[in-house]
Write a protein that holds these residues in place. Sequence first.
Motif, mmCIF file in Angstrom:
data_model
loop_
_atom_site.group_PDB
_atom_site.id
_atom_site.type_symbol
_atom_site.label_atom_id
_atom_site.label_comp_id
_atom_site.label_asym_id
_atom_site.label_seq_id
_atom_site.Cartn_x
_atom_site.Cartn_y
_atom_site.Cartn_z
ATOM 1 N N GLY A 94 0.786 -1.232 0.000
ATOM 2 C CA GLY A 94 0.000 0.000 0.000
ATOM 3 C C GLY A 94 0.810 1.269 0.000
ATOM 4 O O GLY A 94 0.290 2.336 -0.329
ATOM 5 N N SER A 95 2.106 1.200 0.356
ATOM 6 C CA SER A 95 2.934 2.402 0.358
ATOM 7 C C SER A 95 3.036 2.967 -1.050
ATOM 8 O O SER A 95 3.504 2.307 -1.973
ATOM 9 N N GLY A 96 2.593 4.206 -1.205
ATOM 10 C CA GLY A 96 2.605 4.830 -2.512
ATOM 11 C C GLY A 96 1.350 4.575 -3.323
ATOM 12 O O GLY A 96 1.191 5.134 -4.417
ATOM 13 N N TRP A 97 0.436 3.751 -2.784
ATOM 14 C CA TRP A 97 -0.811 3.457 -3.494
ATOM 15 C C TRP A 97 -1.965 4.090 -2.709
ATOM 16 O O TRP A 97 -2.422 5.167 -3.049
ATOM 17 N N PHE A 98 -2.432 3.434 -1.666
ATOM 18 C CA PHE A 98 -3.465 4.044 -0.834
ATOM 19 C C PHE A 98 -2.899 4.495 0.516
ATOM 20 O O PHE A 98 -3.633 5.034 1.347
ATOM 21 N N LEU A 99 -1.597 4.262 0.735
ATOM 22 C CA LEU A 99 -0.895 4.782 1.909
ATOM 23 C C LEU A 99 0.175 5.756 1.432
ATOM 24 O O LEU A 99 0.559 5.736 0.267
ATOM 25 N N SER A 103 9.806 7.176 1.742
ATOM 26 C CA SER A 103 11.044 7.697 1.165
ATOM 27 C C SER A 103 11.985 8.045 2.302
ATOM 28 O O SER A 103 11.544 8.496 3.373
ATOM 29 N N TRP A 104 13.267 7.831 2.046
ATOM 30 C CA TRP A 104 14.248 8.158 3.078
ATOM 31 C C TRP A 104 14.678 9.600 2.912
ATOM 32 O O TRP A 104 14.956 10.077 1.813
ATOM 33 N N ALA A 105 14.738 10.305 4.003
ATOM 34 C CA ALA A 105 15.249 11.674 4.013
ATOM 35 C C ALA A 105 15.593 12.014 5.447
ATOM 36 O O ALA A 105 15.042 11.439 6.397
ATOM 37 N N GLU A 106 16.526 12.948 5.608
ATOM 38 C CA GLU A 106 16.928 13.332 6.958
ATOM 39 C C GLU A 106 15.755 13.918 7.737
ATOM 40 O O GLU A 106 15.664 13.771 8.953
ATOM 41 N N ASP A 107 14.849 14.599 7.026
ATOM 42 C CA ASP A 107 13.675 15.170 7.682
ATOM 43 C C ASP A 107 12.420 14.457 7.189
ATOM 44 O O ASP A 107 11.426 15.080 6.863
ATOM 45 N N GLY A 108 12.478 13.129 7.126
ATOM 46 C CA GLY A 108 11.381 12.330 6.602
ATOM 47 C C GLY A 108 10.134 12.424 7.467
ATOM 48 O O GLY A 108 10.147 12.928 8.596
ATOM 49 N N THR A 109 9.023 11.947 6.916
ATOM 50 C CA THR A 109 7.750 11.994 7.615
ATOM 51 C C THR A 109 7.683 10.900 8.681
ATOM 52 O O THR A 109 8.527 10.008 8.746
ATOM 53 N N VAL A 110 6.631 10.980 9.506
ATOM 54 C CA VAL A 110 6.408 9.953 10.526
ATOM 55 C C VAL A 110 6.182 8.598 9.860
ATOM 56 O O VAL A 110 6.667 7.561 10.327
ATOM 57 N N TRP A 111 5.451 8.588 8.731
ATOM 58 C CA TRP A 111 5.197 7.336 8.022
ATOM 59 C C TRP A 111 6.504 6.710 7.541
ATOM 60 O O TRP A 111 6.700 5.499 7.648
ATOM 61 N N SER A 112 7.406 7.512 7.008
ATOM 62 C CA SER A 112 8.693 6.989 6.547
ATOM 63 C C SER A 112 9.479 6.383 7.704
ATOM 64 O O SER A 112 10.172 5.382 7.535
ATOM 65 N N ALA A 113 9.364 6.988 8.888
ATOM 66 C CA ALA A 113 10.079 6.470 10.056
ATOM 67 C C ALA A 113 9.465 5.166 10.553
ATOM 68 O O ALA A 113 10.165 4.314 11.103
ATOM 69 N N LEU A 114 8.141 4.997 10.359
ATOM 70 C CA LEU A 114 7.464 3.811 10.875
ATOM 71 C C LEU A 114 7.392 2.677 9.864
ATOM 72 O O LEU A 114 7.058 1.548 10.246
#
Length: 370
Positions: A94-99, A103-114
């Motif tokens: 679902g990542s990138g589809w309905f979620l 993506s990796w980034a130094e200031d990534g989102t909470v979803w990227s961290a989880l």
Amino acid sequence: MSTRDTRPGSTGGADIEGPLHGGPDEDYTPEQLSAMSREDLDLLGARYDGVEVLHVDPGPEPGSRLEKRAVRQVGWSFALAGVSALLFLVVYIGSGWFLPEWSWAEDGTVWSALFTPLLGLFMGLSLTLVGVGLVLYTKKLLPHETAVQDKHDGSHFDRVTTGATLVGGYHNSGLPRRKLITRSLGFMGAAVGVMLLAPLGGLIKNPNTGNPLGRTSWAEGVRLLRIDGSPVRPGDQQPGSLETVFPAVPGGNFESDAATMLIRLRPEQTEENRPRAGQSGFGYGDYVAYSKICTHAGCPVSLYEQETGRLLCPCHQSQFLVTEGAKPVFGPATRSLPQLPITVDDEGFFVARSDYIEPVGPTYWNRERI
């Protein structure tokens, strides 16, 4: 003297007169064995094998409260294992589809961290519940028998009686009548099977779509930005200077493969400049742009000797001559630095005319020297 064939698929000597090899005192032919019931074959094989039963625990009484409770525990364990496997697939697919897109980034989102912890959590939980269900089923529902037996060579007799024992074990397990367990087991097996296949790569998402190793974020019309995000105009740099620039795209200054050196040649170097074949129009005036990623081992080329026009990689001392298409002239590098075609837009800022026409970095370091 006749010999008895005991290889797999043979009759084990049942077609030869006399007692079967490895058989009991009585002479049992294949026809006699096939006429016997599974239970009789199981008992016959046990007697022949010299099995001594020391203890028998038949398990819970069929239909009893104890059995029903154990069946529910096993069924729920298998069902929850299947649900956990499905949750893994929901996060993974679902990542990138309905979620949200991971993506990796130094200031990534909470979803990227989880994202990765959730994958590990659901896969670990699913496999743990599979183990719990199997242990509960073995401990609480299967009959337990303690026995000792002698070991001997196999024969047709052995194969027939052993097969009956195995089939009898399946029937004794109670699976045919415990529908909750069989259904949850089937659901769990399907979900866990797909979960284990999904991360193999290329089955659901192809990571190589769009040739990621052969392209960067540079494209026609993309501005050249400094590390602070400001655009560059011709004349901003002094002759003989170098500035590192990045593409004006989201996360551009964090994309290491897109890091580019914008160089303003000295007047005498502009006259001596000899671009590589097919790249004569890649520069703009006295400006040229080359990839900052060394073609030897991927280190950042960060030193520029303006008097000689040489770029130096500090890792392994490879040197590239800017006035000859950034070809390697010293050190272990064997391939020229890729050149980025540049021009200016309507507002007078530097932009790329296209992406690099060749792969950047050491990924293709086994190519012939250019």
